[in-house]
Design a protein around this motif. Sequence first.
Motif, PDB file in Angstrom:
ATOM      1  N   MET A  82      39.169  28.883  55.799  1.00 32.77           N
ATOM      2  CA  MET A  82      38.925  27.556  55.243  1.00 32.77           C
ATOM      3  C   MET A  82      37.440  27.375  54.982  1.00 32.77           C
ATOM      4  SD  MET A  82      40.395  24.046  56.845  1.00 32.77           S
ATOM      5  CE  MET A  82      39.060  23.328  57.756  1.00 32.77           C
ATOM      6  N   ALA A  83      37.109  27.035  53.756  1.00 38.61           N
ATOM      7  CA  ALA A  83      35.708  26.765  53.420  1.00 38.61           C
ATOM      8  C   ALA A  83      35.521  25.257  53.350  1.00 38.61           C
ATOM      9  CB  ALA A  83      35.347  27.403  52.085  1.00 38.61           C
ATOM     10  N   LEU A  84      34.635  24.773  54.170  1.00 37.10           N
ATOM     11  CA  LEU A  84      34.435  23.327  54.280  1.00 37.10           C
ATOM     12  C   LEU A  84      33.222  22.886  53.468  1.00 37.10           C
ATOM     13  CD1 LEU A  84      36.447  22.066  56.114  1.00 37.10           C
ATOM     14  CD2 LEU A  84      34.710  21.829  57.875  1.00 37.10           C
ATOM     15  N   ASN A  85      33.420  21.891  52.629  1.00 37.84           N
ATOM     16  CA  ASN A  85      32.279  21.348  51.884  1.00 37.84           C
ATOM     17  C   ASN A  85      32.273  19.833  51.926  1.00 37.84           C
ATOM     18  OD1 ASN A  85      32.441  24.208  50.554  1.00 37.84           O
ATOM     19  ND2 ASN A  85      30.482  23.340  49.955  1.00 37.84           N
ATOM     20  N   ASP A  86      31.106  19.298  51.674  1.00 39.91           N
ATOM     21  CA  ASP A  86      30.931  17.857  51.696  1.00 39.91           C
ATOM     22  C   ASP A  86      31.520  17.267  50.412  1.00 39.91           C
ATOM     23  OD1 ASP A  86      30.170  15.367  52.404  1.00 39.91           O
ATOM     24  OD2 ASP A  86      28.013  15.751  52.396  1.00 39.91           O
ATOM     25  N   ARG A  87      32.430  16.330  50.548  1.00 41.08           N
ATOM     26  CA  ARG A  87      33.137  15.822  49.386  1.00 41.08           C
ATOM     27  C   ARG A  87      32.230  15.123  48.386  1.00 41.08           C
ATOM     28  NH1 ARG A  87      37.614  13.643  51.158  1.00 41.08           N
ATOM     29  NH2 ARG A  87      39.197  14.521  49.802  1.00 41.08           N
ATOM     30  N   GLU A  88      31.473  14.206  48.862  1.00 40.48           N
ATOM     31  CA  GLU A  88      30.738  13.315  47.951  1.00 40.48           C
ATOM     32  C   GLU A  88      29.830  14.067  46.975  1.00 40.48           C
ATOM     33  OE1 GLU A  88      27.721  11.199  46.429  1.00 40.48           O
ATOM     34  OE2 GLU A  88      27.237  11.717  48.508  1.00 40.48           O
ATOM     35  N   PRO A  89      28.894  14.864  47.453  1.00 40.00           N
ATOM     36  CA  PRO A  89      28.034  15.563  46.500  1.00 40.00           C
ATOM     37  C   PRO A  89      28.780  16.588  45.652  1.00 40.00           C
ATOM     38  CG  PRO A  89      27.587  16.294  48.736  1.00 40.00           C
ATOM     39  CD  PRO A  89      28.520  15.136  48.848  1.00 40.00           C
ATOM     40  N   THR A  90      29.797  17.187  46.222  1.00 39.16           N
ATOM     41  CA  THR A  90      30.560  18.178  45.470  1.00 39.16           C
ATOM     42  C   THR A  90      31.273  17.532  44.288  1.00 39.16           C
ATOM     43  OG1 THR A  90      30.934  19.421  47.498  1.00 39.16           O
ATOM     44  CG2 THR A  90      32.364  19.915  45.641  1.00 39.16           C
ATOM     45  N   SER A 128      31.627  13.898  54.995  1.00 41.73           N
ATOM     46  CA  SER A 128      30.705  14.184  56.096  1.00 41.73           C
ATOM     47  C   SER A 128      30.037  12.957  56.676  1.00 41.73           C
ATOM     48  CB  SER A 128      29.614  15.139  55.621  1.00 41.73           C
ATOM     49  OG  SER A 128      30.206  16.248  55.030  1.00 41.73           O
ATOM     50  N   HIS A 129      29.880  11.947  55.856  1.00 41.12           N
ATOM     51  CA  HIS A 129      29.144  10.804  56.376  1.00 41.12           C
ATOM     52  C   HIS A 129      30.083   9.688  56.808  1.00 41.12           C
ATOM     53  CE1 HIS A 129      25.440  12.717  55.372  1.00 41.12           C
ATOM     54  NE2 HIS A 129      25.930  12.994  54.173  1.00 41.12           N
ATOM     55  N   SER A 130      31.342  10.047  56.961  1.00 39.48           N
ATOM     56  CA  SER A 130      32.317   9.055  57.393  1.00 39.48           C
ATOM     57  C   SER A 130      32.692   9.328  58.846  1.00 39.48           C
ATOM     58  CB  SER A 130      33.557   9.162  56.496  1.00 39.48           C
ATOM     59  OG  SER A 130      34.706   8.750  57.180  1.00 39.48           O
ATOM     60  N   PRO A 153      25.660  24.124  54.353  1.00 42.24           N
ATOM     61  CA  PRO A 153      24.742  23.022  54.617  1.00 42.24           C
ATOM     62  C   PRO A 153      25.245  21.753  53.923  1.00 42.24           C
ATOM     63  CG  PRO A 153      23.564  24.966  53.813  1.00 42.24           C
ATOM     64  CD  PRO A 153      25.014  25.233  53.641  1.00 42.24           C
ATOM     65  N   PRO A 154      25.116  20.579  54.477  1.00 41.68           N
ATOM     66  CA  PRO A 154      24.461  20.328  55.750  1.00 41.68           C
ATOM     67  C   PRO A 154      25.410  20.379  56.957  1.00 41.68           C
ATOM     68  CG  PRO A 154      24.966  18.255  54.707  1.00 41.68           C
ATOM     69  CD  PRO A 154      25.519  19.332  53.824  1.00 41.68           C
ATOM     70  N   HIS A 155      26.651  20.802  56.761  1.00 41.45           N
ATOM     71  CA  HIS A 155      27.588  20.883  57.884  1.00 41.45           C
ATOM     72  C   HIS A 155      27.156  21.905  58.916  1.00 41.45           C
ATOM     73  CE1 HIS A 155      30.985  19.469  55.015  1.00 41.45           C
ATOM     74  NE2 HIS A 155      30.245  18.483  55.460  1.00 41.45           N
ATOM     75  N   THR A 156      26.422  22.853  58.393  1.00 37.94           N
ATOM     76  CA  THR A 156      26.001  23.995  59.169  1.00 37.94           C
ATOM     77  C   THR A 156      25.389  23.637  60.520  1.00 37.94           C
ATOM     78  OG1 THR A 156      25.608  25.113  57.085  1.00 37.94           O
ATOM     79  CG2 THR A 156      24.494  25.989  59.004  1.00 37.94           C
ATOM     80  N   GLU A 157      24.632  22.556  60.534  1.00 36.74           N
ATOM     81  CA  GLU A 157      23.922  22.189  61.763  1.00 36.74           C
ATOM     82  C   GLU A 157      24.598  21.021  62.476  1.00 36.74           C
ATOM     83  OE1 GLU A 157      21.327  24.088  62.223  1.00 36.74           O
ATOM     84  OE2 GLU A 157      20.885  24.830  60.214  1.00 36.74           O
ATOM     85  N   ASN A 158      25.789  20.683  62.024  1.00 42.10           N
ATOM     86  CA  ASN A 158      26.462  19.499  62.561  1.00 42.10           C
ATOM     87  C   ASN A 158      27.169  19.800  63.894  1.00 42.10           C
ATOM     88  OD1 ASN A 158      28.490  17.484  63.038  1.00 42.10           O
ATOM     89  ND2 ASN A 158      28.112  16.757  60.951  1.00 42.10           N
ATOM     90  N   ALA A 159      26.712  19.126  64.928  1.00 44.59           N
ATOM     91  CA  ALA A 159      27.235  19.398  66.270  1.00 44.59           C
ATOM     92  C   ALA A 159      28.693  18.966  66.422  1.00 44.59           C
ATOM     93  CB  ALA A 159      26.375  18.699  67.314  1.00 44.59           C
TER      94      ALA A 159
END
Lengths: 363, 363
Positions: A82-90, A128-130, A153-159
């Motif tokens: 599964m490849a996760l990406n941020d919806r809004e900017p994508t 991501s921001h929800s 990124p930016p999920h990469t650093e998300n704890a």
Amino acid sequence: MNNRAALEERHTGAPRTRQTVTIKHVAAEAGVSLQTVSRVINNGPNVTPVVRERVQAAVAKLGYFPNLAARRLGGSRSYLLMALNDREPTVAGWREGRGNDWIDQMLLGGMLTCAEHGYRMIFELVDSHSDKMVDQIQAALSALRPDGVILTPPHTENAAIADILLRNGVPFARLGSRTEGEGLSIAMNDALAAATAVDHLAELGHKRIGFITGSRDYLASIDRLAGYRGAMDRHGLFDPALVAEGDFGYASAVQAFETLSAIQSPPTAIIASSGEMALAVLAMARKLDIPVPEALSIVSFDDTPTVRMSAPPLTAIHQPIAGMTSLAAEMLIQIKDGRSDLSSGQILPFEFVVRGSTGPCRS
Amino acid sequence: MNNRAALEERHTGAPRTRQTVTIKHVAAEAGVSLQTVSRVINNGPNVTPVVRERVQAAVAKLGYFPNLAARRLGGSRSYLLMALNDREPTVAGWREGRGNDWIDQMLLGGMLTCAEHGYRMIFELVDSHSDKMVDQIQAALSALRPDGVILTPPHTENAAIADILLRNGVPFARLGSRTEGEGLSIAMNDALAAATAVDHLAELGHKRIGFITGSRDYLASIDRLAGYRGAMDRHGLFDPALVAEGDFGYASAVQAFETLSAIQSPPTAIIASSGEMALAVLAMARKLDIPVPEALSIVSFDDTPTVRMSAPPLTAIHQPIAGMTSLAAEMLIQIKDGRSDLSSGQILPFEFVVRGSTGPCRS
DNA sequence: CTGTTAGCGCATTCAC
DNA sequence: GTGAATGCGCTAACAG
């Protein structure tokens, strides 16, 4: 026949003619047990070549292909990454016609590598921001049970994301992150890339080399700035006035360009931390009749289609996005396979592509 | 603990803490049977509001999300739609940095619509010009058992593909095809689009309007040429010398441009049947110092990021790719749902976007 | 080296 | 309106 079947039949125009071929049929055809067929399919050990061939013949004859859902349910793997990406900017990139080179390159690297191993990559968008992000990810994990997750990124650093992945026991790779931590980290050397751009421009005789930063949320932005700073110091050229803040977006670079143009002794070259920002600088230069590269050299920190096709085409840092994604897929699959010849903390090389937007300093 | 589990644990850094929540746990929590939970999840009938709420509370409390593989295996749907694309050109677009607007727009339309319905879109590449194509598609169908398939040009008109889909009983949609036949057809009016471009240029005073065709393998190419021809006739401007053959690719348009430039009275405007070809024309004009749009107007038949960002930005026909894909997903899901308020043979509107590459005829 | 047994998590069919 | 039984296609654990 019920209603739905009838409707489906109407829309497909014919009754089902090909009924499902299962492992059972293959076993009967080859005169062996289900388990033996399973072994052959999965390249398992303990099958004599003779039997193996007999089974393979049966598979080919009947046109058998294993059912993913059944494999997942019975066994311990889903053959899904599964490849996760941020919806809004994508979505914004697609919708506003700016394109989305990062995604394209991920698909290229990820899909092809998955396919080589009988895997599939599922592309998933999360907000991501929800505050629903964690739930969305949990839902996707529960539904798909992927064998691995690829974070960008930016999920990469998300704890929070790392945490939920950990709790679900799903191996994951963090693209574009050089930080220690859970999960595989696969990145390029952003600092070196920035330094390379500085060196290139310094060699062309530029003394006033401006830099437009990326969004602070991205670790890469920090690295790029540090690389720039280090190289400028090395050349004895650093001046804080040459650094302007941007956020990767077009508008921010317009602003940054104006800031840089207004200083005492404006830059004769500008390094922009994203492709869009580089294009913004180019557009501003055109608007003000500043010839590129004669009066202003430009370096882009992304090598997107628009960056290549602009006039002049931009000198750019080509990030190994496809390569990173491919490596991530490879490593995640290896983990599932119980092999792991590859270690975490991989750094992939970038390319510095010189094009028409950089030239000798003439002032 | 076996080897693989240990390896996975090492790579995830922690033991599994979240063990799978199944329908069983929810049933126990809510004090009902499995079946009732299933009914609630699927919005089935015959559940009292009280029970429904009790189950929903249990679902929320336990963080239950249904497992796709189990749903597929037990039931009759996979919650998967498969989008089929030709591998070679798709990969080439990514690899050569040309981008792939068609794919991006498909993802936009398809993924978002699927997500709205709890579906997922799986993007699949097949080797259309290989004799293994049918096997590849059969393998994907067997593995995924998608509830529907979305076909894009040039697969759209491929009889072998339609046949295998039919034999597997999988509903499918053909994007960009106005032809009758099996499967849903969803398209735009290519002829009208070409005519609109001609009208626009004629209004600007152009008499010599050139046309570069697309690949003959694509029905759309024929339609576009027909629309151009019709409109030119209507304006009394048609001249066979104004039509040059292309294949959608850059190189073919360079060739076509040279052909058109060499005729008795060369065109003052050119309509190119693809974005790449339009960009090729623009590049040639720049190379020959022909100002655009002062001495040459250009219309592109694709509205890609590079087409929008070129200098000048190109006047273009914006195809409703996202909309077509979204509609296809919507319709395929409806078929599975047993509803079908929508009928086949949908035609979606295009947009004609005027930008800086077209202007008044000055000669 | 091969076969047998059991069960993954859910929807379907039929009872009640 | 709700529950119980059955099986989807496959792999895992074990037996032989």
